[in-house]
Design a protein around this motif. Structure first.
Motif, PDB file in Angstrom:
ATOM      1  N   THR A  38      51.968 -70.945  18.621  1.00  0.00           N
ATOM      2  CA  THR A  38      50.907 -70.970  19.623  1.00  0.00           C
ATOM      3  C   THR A  38      50.719 -69.589  20.234  1.00  0.00           C
ATOM      4  OG1 THR A  38      52.347 -71.578  21.493  1.00  0.00           O
ATOM      5  CG2 THR A  38      51.458 -73.373  20.136  1.00  0.00           C
ATOM      6  N   GLY A  39      49.494 -69.314  20.644  1.00  0.00           N
ATOM      7  CA  GLY A  39      49.197 -68.008  21.222  1.00  0.00           C
ATOM      8  C   GLY A  39      49.516 -66.874  20.281  1.00  0.00           C
ATOM      9  N   ALA A  40      49.078 -67.012  19.028  1.00  0.00           N
ATOM     10  CA  ALA A  40      49.528 -66.100  17.972  1.00  0.00           C
ATOM     11  C   ALA A  40      48.472 -65.096  17.531  1.00  0.00           C
ATOM     12  CB  ALA A  40      50.019 -66.898  16.767  1.00  0.00           C
ATOM     13  N   SER A  41      47.441 -64.905  18.311  1.00  0.00           N
ATOM     14  CA  SER A  41      46.398 -63.966  17.896  1.00  0.00           C
ATOM     15  C   SER A  41      46.750 -62.519  18.215  1.00  0.00           C
ATOM     16  CB  SER A  41      45.061 -64.323  18.563  1.00  0.00           C
ATOM     17  OG  SER A  41      45.140 -64.167  19.968  1.00  0.00           O
ATOM     18  N   ARG A  42      47.823 -62.311  18.978  1.00  0.00           N
ATOM     19  CA  ARG A  42      48.188 -60.942  19.369  1.00  0.00           C
ATOM     20  C   ARG A  42      49.657 -60.903  19.796  1.00  0.00           C
ATOM     21  NH1 ARG A  42      44.097 -60.454  24.171  1.00  0.00           N
ATOM     22  NH2 ARG A  42      43.065 -62.095  22.988  1.00  0.00           N
ATOM     23  N   GLY A  43      50.159 -59.702  20.023  1.00  0.00           N
ATOM     24  CA  GLY A  43      51.467 -59.507  20.622  1.00  0.00           C
ATOM     25  C   GLY A  43      52.611 -60.174  19.896  1.00  0.00           C
ATOM     26  N   ILE A  44      53.508 -60.791  20.670  1.00  0.00           N
ATOM     27  CA  ILE A  44      54.699 -61.420  20.116  1.00  0.00           C
ATOM     28  C   ILE A  44      54.322 -62.537  19.147  1.00  0.00           C
ATOM     29  CG2 ILE A  44      56.674 -62.883  20.709  1.00  0.00           C
ATOM     30  CD1 ILE A  44      56.973 -61.208  23.278  1.00  0.00           C
ATOM     31  N   GLY A  45      53.340 -63.353  19.507  1.00  0.00           N
ATOM     32  CA  GLY A  45      52.943 -64.461  18.638  1.00  0.00           C
ATOM     33  C   GLY A  45      52.464 -63.997  17.284  1.00  0.00           C
ATOM     34  N   ALA A  46      51.655 -62.940  17.264  1.00  0.00           N
ATOM     35  CA  ALA A  46      51.162 -62.404  15.996  1.00  0.00           C
ATOM     36  C   ALA A  46      52.306 -61.856  15.155  1.00  0.00           C
ATOM     37  CB  ALA A  46      50.122 -61.315  16.261  1.00  0.00           C
ATOM     38  N   ALA A  47      53.253 -61.169  15.795  1.00  0.00           N
ATOM     39  CA  ALA A  47      54.397 -60.621  15.061  1.00  0.00           C
ATOM     40  C   ALA A  47      55.238 -61.739  14.453  1.00  0.00           C
ATOM     41  CB  ALA A  47      55.251 -59.756  15.992  1.00  0.00           C
ATOM     42  N   ILE A  48      55.428 -62.822  15.202  1.00  0.00           N
ATOM     43  CA  ILE A  48      56.183 -63.959  14.672  1.00  0.00           C
ATOM     44  C   ILE A  48      55.450 -64.585  13.492  1.00  0.00           C
ATOM     45  CG2 ILE A  48      56.997 -66.300  15.176  1.00  0.00           C
ATOM     46  CD1 ILE A  48      57.537 -65.357  18.053  1.00  0.00           C
ATOM     47  N   PRO A  63      63.125 -62.845  25.550  1.00  0.00           N
ATOM     48  CA  PRO A  63      62.893 -61.418  25.334  1.00  0.00           C
ATOM     49  C   PRO A  63      63.055 -60.631  26.636  1.00  0.00           C
ATOM     50  CG  PRO A  63      61.047 -62.766  24.539  1.00  0.00           C
ATOM     51  CD  PRO A  63      61.896 -63.627  25.415  1.00  0.00           C
ATOM     52  N   GLY A  64      63.434 -59.367  26.479  1.00  0.00           N
ATOM     53  CA  GLY A  64      63.290 -58.445  27.584  1.00  0.00           C
ATOM     54  C   GLY A  64      61.847 -57.970  27.637  1.00  0.00           C
ATOM     55  N   LEU A  65      61.558 -57.030  28.517  1.00  0.00           N
ATOM     56  CA  LEU A  65      60.212 -56.478  28.576  1.00  0.00           C
ATOM     57  C   LEU A  65      59.836 -55.972  27.188  1.00  0.00           C
ATOM     58  CD1 LEU A  65      57.774 -55.690  30.373  1.00  0.00           C
ATOM     59  CD2 LEU A  65      58.840 -53.436  30.610  1.00  0.00           C
ATOM     60  N   THR A  66      58.761 -56.498  26.651  1.00  0.00           N
ATOM     61  CA  THR A  66      58.343 -56.191  25.281  1.00  0.00           C
ATOM     62  C   THR A  66      57.077 -55.347  25.344  1.00  0.00           C
ATOM     63  OG1 THR A  66      59.281 -58.301  24.555  1.00  0.00           O
ATOM     64  CG2 THR A  66      57.778 -57.190  23.039  1.00  0.00           C
ATOM     65  N   TYR A  67      57.141 -54.189  24.731  1.00  0.00           N
ATOM     66  CA  TYR A  67      56.047 -53.217  24.850  1.00  0.00           C
ATOM     67  C   TYR A  67      55.691 -52.656  23.475  1.00  0.00           C
ATOM     68  CZ  TYR A  67      53.349 -49.398  26.924  1.00  0.00           C
ATOM     69  OH  TYR A  67      52.338 -48.530  27.280  1.00  0.00           O
ATOM     70  N   PRO A  68      54.407 -52.614  23.125  1.00  0.00           N
ATOM     71  CA  PRO A  68      53.265 -52.979  23.962  1.00  0.00           C
ATOM     72  C   PRO A  68      52.814 -54.419  23.723  1.00  0.00           C
ATOM     73  CG  PRO A  68      52.500 -51.818  22.012  1.00  0.00           C
ATOM     74  CD  PRO A  68      53.990 -51.921  21.875  1.00  0.00           C
ATOM     75  N   THR A  69      52.433 -55.083  24.797  1.00  0.00           N
ATOM     76  CA  THR A  69      51.745 -56.373  24.748  1.00  0.00           C
ATOM     77  C   THR A  69      50.706 -56.369  25.866  1.00  0.00           C
ATOM     78  OG1 THR A  69      53.243 -57.484  26.296  1.00  0.00           O
ATOM     79  CG2 THR A  69      53.855 -57.554  23.957  1.00  0.00           C
ATOM     80  N   ASP A  70      49.810 -57.339  25.852  1.00  0.00           N
ATOM     81  CA  ASP A  70      48.810 -57.422  26.921  1.00  0.00           C
ATOM     82  C   ASP A  70      49.456 -57.581  28.289  1.00  0.00           C
ATOM     83  OD1 ASP A  70      46.867 -57.174  25.030  1.00  0.00           O
ATOM     84  OD2 ASP A  70      46.034 -59.192  25.245  1.00  0.00           O
ATOM     85  N   SER A  71      50.560 -58.338  28.344  1.00  0.00           N
ATOM     86  CA  SER A  71      51.217 -58.584  29.635  1.00  0.00           C
ATOM     87  C   SER A  71      51.932 -57.348  30.168  1.00  0.00           C
ATOM     88  CB  SER A  71      52.219 -59.735  29.504  1.00  0.00           C
ATOM     89  OG  SER A  71      51.564 -60.950  29.213  1.00  0.00           O
ATOM     90  N   SER A  72      52.464 -56.516  29.283  1.00  0.00           N
ATOM     91  CA  SER A  72      53.268 -55.372  29.719  1.00  0.00           C
ATOM     92  C   SER A  72      52.481 -54.067  29.813  1.00  0.00           C
ATOM     93  CB  SER A  72      54.443 -55.162  28.753  1.00  0.00           C
ATOM     94  OG  SER A  72      53.980 -54.771  27.466  1.00  0.00           O
ATOM     95  N   ARG A  86      66.190 -48.667  24.837  1.00  0.00           N
ATOM     96  CA  ARG A  86      64.771 -48.814  24.529  1.00  0.00           C
ATOM     97  C   ARG A  86      64.302 -50.191  24.952  1.00  0.00           C
ATOM     98  NH1 ARG A  86      63.454 -52.039  20.130  1.00  0.00           N
ATOM     99  NH2 ARG A  86      65.038 -52.381  18.511  1.00  0.00           N
ATOM    100  N   LEU A  87      62.986 -50.380  24.955  1.00  0.00           N
ATOM    101  CA  LEU A  87      62.418 -51.693  25.214  1.00  0.00           C
ATOM    102  C   LEU A  87      62.293 -52.472  23.909  1.00  0.00           C
ATOM    103  CD1 LEU A  87      59.511 -50.719  27.649  1.00  0.00           C
ATOM    104  CD2 LEU A  87      61.813 -51.495  28.253  1.00  0.00           C
ATOM    105  N   ALA A  88      62.153 -53.776  24.037  1.00  0.00           N
ATOM    106  CA  ALA A  88      61.881 -54.596  22.858  1.00  0.00           C
ATOM    107  C   ALA A  88      60.472 -54.320  22.350  1.00  0.00           C
ATOM    108  CB  ALA A  88      62.023 -56.076  23.207  1.00  0.00           C
TER     109      ALA A  88
END
Length: 255
Positions: free
Chosen positions: A11-21, A191-200, A219-221
């Motif tokens: 779910t929520g897979a169009s960008r960021g962590i979801g897309a990477a998964i 996750p820790g702060l994950t960069y870059p994502t829309d939220s971070s 480093r950041l995730a």
């Protein structure tokens, strides 16, 4: 391939962590359903990237907060593919990690908590309620909920977001207790702060540097770090792991 021929819903897979998964699971043989709320173009772009690497995927729209839409999406998956083996509850209510614009304990409203509860907990609840009959019938499945390392180390007190993620962890563990008898594992990734994502994206550089300084791996995730952990928990390598929370933050939280 670690999850060959499995059907996975992210779910929520169009960008960021979801897309990477989604990309990671597809690269290991899964047929991936890229769920999205509004941005069809981005979701289809993720599917095209998956297909360009020899994987298989499809983009399906549904608001995870809407039980009827979720039910229709899951029914479509079952009708098309005959099973649903892996679920990653990654969708959330929009949130921005900006210390300067966050609400403090004395000016936050209950509605702020409610908004985060709806996206993080109610959304996961709707997805699980829809998929559980099928996973129980097939006597197996993997459910993975994305929480946050802020539940154990609120380096910045994002009250509404963190509280909802802690509730999601409680939901995870209760499901794990009841579903183990059906061969279904339920785990969380924090996750820790994950960069870059829309939220971070609005997290200021000084805050990012402070977190990196406290982190043993300095480093950041990145989204791919979370994707690797999701693949592990979705695979047979984690077949006897359930009710656990895996912290992916470079050692910032040690438990």
């Amino acid at each position: 391939m670690m999850i060959n021929n499995k059907v996975a819903l992210i779910t929520g897979a169009s960008r960021g962590i979801g897309a990477a998964i989604a990309k990671k699971l597809a690269s290991e043989g899964a047929f991936v359903v890229v769920n999205y709320l509004k941005n069809k173009e981005l979701a289809e772009k993720v599917v095209k990237e998956i297909e360009s690497q020899g994987g298989q995927g499809a983009a399906l729209q549904a608001d995870v907060q809407n039980a009827e839409q979720v039910g229709l999406m899951v029914a479509q998956i079952i009708d098309s593919f005959g099973a649903i083996d892996i679920v990653i509850n990654n969708a959330l209510s929009h949130y921005t990690f900006n210390p300067k614009t966050r609400k403090t304990a004395w000016d936050i409203d209950w509605q702020d908590y409610q908004n985060q509860w709806e996206g993080n907990v109610h959304g996961a609840f709707n997805i699980c309620q829809a998929v559980l009959p099928y996973m129980k019938d097939q006597m197996g499945g993997r459910i993975i909920n994305i929480v946050s390392n802020l539940i154990d180390f609120p380096v910045i007190p994002y009250h509404d977001y963190t509280t909802s993620k802690m509730a999601l962890l409680g939901f995870t563990r209760n499901l794990a207790k009841e579903l183990g008898a059906f061969g279904i594992t339920v785990n969380a990734i924090a996750p820790g702060l994950t960069y870059p994502t829309d939220s971070s994206i609005e997290t200021k550089e000084d805050v990012r540097e402070k977190i990196m300084e406290m982190t043993p791996m300095k480093r950041l995730a990145v989204p791919e770090d979370i994707a690797g952990s999701a693949l592990f928990l979705a695979s047979d390598l984690a077949s006897f792991i359930t009710g656990q929370c895996l912290y992916v933050d470079g050692g910032l939280v040690m438990k």
